[in-house]
Motif scaffolding. Structure first.
Motif, PDB file in Angstrom:
ATOM      1  N   ASP A 141       0.821  -1.216   0.000  1.00 39.87           N
ATOM      2  CA  ASP A 141       0.000   0.000   0.000  1.00 39.87           C
ATOM      3  C   ASP A 141       0.851   1.261   0.000  1.00 39.87           C
ATOM      4  N   ARG A 142       2.114   1.132   0.407  1.00 37.72           N
ATOM      5  CA  ARG A 142       2.960   2.327   0.491  1.00 37.72           C
ATOM      6  C   ARG A 142       3.816   2.526  -0.747  1.00 37.72           C
ATOM      7  N   ILE A 198     -13.686   2.285  -3.209  1.00 39.68           N
ATOM      8  CA  ILE A 198     -12.387   1.746  -3.597  1.00 39.68           C
ATOM      9  C   ILE A 198     -12.036   2.195  -5.010  1.00 39.68           C
ATOM     10  N   SER A 210      -7.576  -0.031  -3.507  1.00 38.36           N
ATOM     11  CA  SER A 210      -7.358   0.627  -2.226  1.00 38.36           C
ATOM     12  C   SER A 210      -8.462   1.618  -1.905  1.00 38.36           C
ATOM     13  N   THR A 211      -8.677   1.814  -0.626  1.00 41.88           N
ATOM     14  CA  THR A 211      -9.463   2.955  -0.178  1.00 41.88           C
ATOM     15  C   THR A 211      -8.518   4.150  -0.144  1.00 41.88           C
ATOM     16  N   GLU A 212      -9.010   5.338   0.158  1.00 42.11           N
ATOM     17  CA  GLU A 212      -8.139   6.506   0.267  1.00 42.11           C
ATOM     18  C   GLU A 212      -7.139   6.265   1.400  1.00 42.11           C
ATOM     19  N   TYR A 213      -5.886   6.470   1.118  1.00 43.02           N
ATOM     20  CA  TYR A 213      -4.798   6.264   2.088  1.00 43.02           C
ATOM     21  C   TYR A 213      -4.866   4.875   2.731  1.00 43.02           C
ATOM     22  N   ALA A 214      -5.444   3.926   2.026  1.00 42.98           N
ATOM     23  CA  ALA A 214      -5.551   2.548   2.503  1.00 42.98           C
ATOM     24  C   ALA A 214      -6.209   2.460   3.883  1.00 42.98           C
ATOM     25  N   SER A 220     -14.084   4.136   5.628  1.00 46.49           N
ATOM     26  CA  SER A 220     -14.166   4.491   4.208  1.00 46.49           C
ATOM     27  C   SER A 220     -15.620   4.723   3.834  1.00 46.49           C
TER      28      SER A 220
ATOM     29  N   PRO B  76     -12.911  10.411  -2.374  1.00 47.32           N
ATOM     30  CA  PRO B  76     -11.519  10.360  -1.911  1.00 47.32           C
ATOM     31  C   PRO B  76     -10.733   9.158  -2.428  1.00 47.32           C
ATOM     32  N   ALA B  77     -11.369   7.998  -2.536  1.00 41.16           N
ATOM     33  CA  ALA B  77     -10.642   6.821  -3.014  1.00 41.16           C
ATOM     34  C   ALA B  77     -10.148   7.053  -4.440  1.00 41.16           C
ATOM     35  N   TYR B  80      -7.325   9.612  -4.452  1.00 38.87           N
ATOM     36  CA  TYR B  80      -6.110   8.956  -3.964  1.00 38.87           C
ATOM     37  C   TYR B  80      -5.512   8.086  -5.070  1.00 38.87           C
ATOM     38  N   GLN B  92       2.868  10.779   1.302  1.00 40.47           N
ATOM     39  CA  GLN B  92       3.454  10.683   2.641  1.00 40.47           C
ATOM     40  C   GLN B  92       4.302  11.937   2.849  1.00 40.47           C
TER      41      GLN B  92
END
Lengths: 316, 605
Positions: A141-142, A198, A210-214, A220, B76-77, B80, B92
């Motif tokens: 996710d990062r 998602i 992914s969701t926003e910012y996981a 979510s 937002p998803a 992102y 980040q």
């Protein structure tokens, strides 16, 4: 499909599939034409109840005059089109797609058709080396697009293997099984639910659902309709009930029955398929060809079955 | 849609940054409801909004992103998903200044690797950081860096050393983009006089529309208006102008198809997302002759019946962006853009959009998606852009070099234009000479020049060394050996000879070059730049890199021949079954190096 035709009749087109002249309505896809002819065509990201996005490329066919192969699931038939479904080029690409997917994703819970196709095309996913170990939770996710995440040990085939995400009581997300077919995103978005909880994030091999910012699902936009589970082809999205039973080794489809009924909650009349094992409902689906649902449900129809089977002593 | 936002709130600075682009937040009012089409149309502003936020803060926080989502009605998803698609955006926290150091093929053989090693030894100091970067489009000034500096203008610098990096990141830095005139032909007045596309470079002030007009600017637009839109398209068609972006599609046919579409509105787009490794010609044209791009796009708009044009420019091109922005503003002030262009009753305006670090966005349909505020994933074709392009409308999209060729066509007439070049490849062509040549830079040659002559025009191989290989057409092109120096650089010769002109890259490697290292870098490039949408490219580029690494290390699975066969299998599926040109060419250069130079056949390279 409505019982009464509401669209004007469609013009018929003649085309050729593997040398046989076929007649299909205008707007039909090559996949439709192949199925009409009884030609078995492998698919992964295609679903009858979603817009084809032709991302997996396993259904490719050869069209005379086209430089590259074309995806059967989304390409519409044109008059006079000459289509070949069984050339060396087609078989090669289909086999390689199966091998590439099989070497990077756990497809063991994909449909029986998928496993049959893998055998028929003699796909050998292990030729790229033994799969890499699962990544730490959250590591994928990062990953940042464009920033190289190389292969630490090229003798092992990089995979998307990672721990299962369990952040709610209703379903789990096992992204080590995710083939990135986009179906869940489509079902969550404009093809069914319009919730947009998602999306695909990241890029390239690091792309992931992914969701926003996981963030976990409970913060979510997810409304737990479970339509993503309904369309997932590889078991990456799964009822918690099924996931827990599989973990306990008690999941046994041979012992399951399916009972069709109508959802009791509201007046829409969604058809439900109750999957029952040992006299308990273990998951709920809806037929994709159902006029009312097209296979999609809401949280009540999908998960609201506990009242049927919860014993009095369990209720508090 | 029921928009579910996050709970994070923006800081005052983040709010200011976004409001700077979108205007102040409308006051809450019970009587006014915004929604539906009105807000959905805002989605196209997502990428500019992300840029505004990132430029102020150096990263995209949850609160900042949430505020953008609220203002633009984007889930937002999805926002992102878009933010994480681009290499220039961080989700980040990171230092406010990030230096992108090019270690791609042209730079790594000319000090880029050494610079990376020195920076590695230096360690981070907290206020800034650095990262390896794919080609920054400054190969003629290798090694190149691009400093992304939140709160300050970005800068791109050539011939970089650790001192350059320090100067760019210093808190009181006064460094500005170099902007050199790296087209050696223009230094010689005689040669310059014979040039069509580069003649104004370094001679005409790129910030002055008066200087541009005094140098013959806007004569072509005047002529286009005299000819009418149909006449203009006929002239382009008669001149046999073929697209310079790589696909060699006839521009006249494209424009005619768009002009004839009944669906409205029409759009024209200048594809300035030049990211093919080894390519820097469009950057130079935009930096030094920005009005030519504005004029040419205006002509495209006039001919195709479009009222709006976009220039989608590479995010790593700060100077070109600044100069083009200024040129568009000047043109607007002087009536060359706006509601009544040249007082001739047609309306046309141009909007500049910056990319954010994604090679794939140079693919036309990926570019449309990026412009629309979606992830830059290519679309399947058909439908083609001429019927269903950006916003689903008929769109004529041309690369910078293709567009500026329209000017000499209209100035000289189709016949005059075709007087140079060959019958099938008319006119001149810009070549990006880089690597081990004496005078790297952008060169204009008539079609038909041989590869050898093009290299000689740049002074030949540097230091009198022997030539080992040439990368022709970019990372999506292929390697050729010294035996191909007599190859004529035309579309038809390339097709027949099995090589490609691609984006005009001629990257020269001398006898001491480690080709295996280059091949590995190219494989890494495609792995990093694949959008991830389709399986052949997403996984194929990874398997390709792994197999090459195994071959290099000697720890093969099976024999070397097995590995080479595996590479070929992967190459075939990528070429045949990928959605777009990226996947279809991701194995081209690698394969050509292996077959031409026998890289892993045991003889070494």
């Amino acid at each position: 499909m409505s019982a009464v035709p509401v669209a004007p009749p469609r013009r018929l087109l003649d085309a050729e599939v593997d040398g046989v002249v076929v007649r299909v309505p205008e707007g039909a896809t090559i996949l439709d034409a192949c199925r009409d002819q009884g030609i078995d065509t492998p698919t992964m990201c295609y679903a009858d109840n979603l817009t084809p996005i032709n991302a997996c490329r396993v259904c490719v066919v050869e069209v005379e005059g086209a430089r590259t192969l074309v995806p059967a699931c989304s390409r519409t038939v044109e008059a006079g089109m000459k289509i070949r479904t069984d050339t060396d080029r087609v078989r090669h690409s289909r086999r390689l797609v199966m091998e590439l997917l099989g070497s990077s994703v756990d497809t063991s819970l994909a449909s029986s058709d998928w496993h049959r196709w893998q055998d028929e095309y003699a796909a050998a996913p292990d030729r790229f080396g033994a799969p890499t170990d699962p990544m730490e939770a959250g590591e994928r996710d990062r990953r940042w697009a464009g920033h190289h995440h190389g292969s630490p040990d090229p003798s092992r085939a990089e995979t998307v293997s990672q721990p299962v995400k369990v952040d709610n009581e209703l379903y789990v997300r096992d992204y080590g099984r995710c083939v990135l077919c986009y179906k869940c995103v489509e079902a969550c978005g404009t093809d069914a639910q319009h919730t947009f909880a998602i999306a695909v994030a990241g890029r390239g091999f690091d792309a992931r659902i992914s969701t926003e910012y996981a963030v976990p699902l409970d913060v979510s936009a997810c409304v737990y309709c479970g339509n993503c589970i309904g369309v997932c082809p590889t078991g990456a999205l799964m009822f918690s009930s099924e996931h827990d039973m599989r973990a306990a080794g008690t999941w046994d489809e041979d012992r399951q029955t399916v009972t069709n009924t109508i959802c009791p909650y509201c007046g829409v009349g969604c058809e439900l398929e109750l999957h029952v094992q040992d006299n308990a409902i273990v998951k709920v689906t809806s037929p994709t060809d159902n006029d009312v649902t097209s296979g999609h449900l809401c949280i009540k129809g999908r998960f609201g079955f506990q009242y049927v089977q919860r014993r009095k002593k369990d209720r508090t | 849609m029921d928009l579910h936002l996050m709970t994070a709130r923006p800081t005052d600075e983040e709010r200011r940054a976004v409001d700077g682009l979108l205007g102040p937040e409308p006051a809450m009012n019970d009587r006014v409801v915004r929604g539906g089409h009105e807000t959905r149309a805002d989605r196209t502003l997502l990428l500019p909004a992300l840029h505004a936020l990132h430029a102020a803060e150096g990263w995209i926080s949850e609160g900042g992103l949430n505020y953008i989502c609220e203002r633009l009605t984007v889930p937002p998803a999805e926002a992102y998903g878009v933010a994480t698609f681009y290499a220039m955006f961080s989700v980040q926290p990171q230092p406010k200044t990030v230096v992108h150091v090019c270690d791609d093929i042209a730079c790594r053989i000319q000090g880029g690797n050494a610079l990376v090693a020195e920076l590695e030894a230096l360690g981070a100091d907290g206020d800034w950081t650095w990262t390896r970067s794919p080609c920054l489009g400054m190969c003629e000034q290798a090694p190149a860096i691009f400093a992304q500096r939140a709160g300050r203008p970005d800068v791109s610098l050539g011939e970089a050393t650790v001192a350059t990096v320090r100067a760019a990141v210093a808190p009181d830095s006064t460094v500005t983009c170099a902007g050199g005139v790296t087209a050696p032909q223009v230094w010689d007045p005689v040669v310059r006089a014979g040039l069509r596309l580069l003649r104004r470079l370094g001679e005409v002030d790129p910030s002055s529309i008066d200087a541009y007009r005094a140098a013959g600017g806007y004569a072509a637009l005047r002529r286009a208006i005299d000819l009418g839109s149909e006449g203009t398209i006929r002239e382009i068609t008669d001149a046999t102008l073929l697209g310079r972006g790589g696909a060699a599609f006839p521009t006249g046919v494209k424009w005619k198809a768009v002009a004839e579409q009944s669906a409205r509105p029409h759009f024209v787009i200048c594809n300035a997302d030049e990211s093919e490794p080894g390519t820097f010609k469009d950057r130079l044209v935009m930096e030094l002759d920005p009005f030519s791009v504005v004029e040419a796009l205006t002509i495209a708009g006039y001919a195709t019946g479009a009222e709006r044009g976009y220039v989608y420019i590479r995010g790593e091109y700060p100077l070109a962006t600044e100069r083009l922005e200024r040129a568009v503003a000047e043109a607007r002030v002087h009536g060359y853009l706006g509601d009544d262009v040249m007082e001739h009753g047609f309306r046309f305006d141009i909007e500049l959009r910056r990319g954010a670090g994604a090679y794939i966005c140079g693919e036309e349909t990926a570019l449309f998606n990026s412009l629309e505020g979606k992830r830059g994933e290519p679309r399947n074709k058909p439908p083609f852009p001429v019927t269903s392009g950006v916003f689903g409308k008929p769109t004529a999209i041309n690369n910078v070099e293709t567009l500026i060729n329209v000017l000499p066509i209209l100035e000289l007439g189709a016949q005059g234009y075709s007087s140079v070049g060959t019958e099938d490849s008319t006119g001149t062509r810009l070549f990006c000479l880089s690597g081990h040549v004496e005078r790297p830079g952008v060169y204009e040659h008539p079609h038909g020049v041989t590869l050898g002559d093009a290299i000689v025009s740049a002074g030949g191989v540097r230091g009198g060394k022997r030539l080992k290989a040439v990368l022709l057409g970019g990372a999506a092109g292929g390697f050729v050996g010294p035996d191909r120096l007599d190859a004529r650089l035309t579309f038809e010769d390339a097709r027949a000879g099995g090589y490609t002109l691609g984006s005009g890259v001629i990257m020269v490697f001398d006898e001491d070059t480690d080709l295996v290292d280059l091949v590995l870098r190219i494989a890494r490039f495609f792995r990093d730049e694949s959008c991830g949408q389709c399986v052949p490219c997403r996984v194929g580029t990874v398997r390709q890199e792994e197999a090459l690494l195994r071959l290099v290390s000697g720890r093969t699975l099976g024999t070397r021949a097995d590995e080479l066969a595996l590479l070929e299998d992967v190459a075939d599926v990528m070429r045949d079954a990928s959605i777009c040109g990226l996947g279809q060419t991701a194995a081209a250069a690698v394969g050509s190096a292996i077959s031409t130079f026998g890289l892993f056949d045991g003889s070494g390279a």
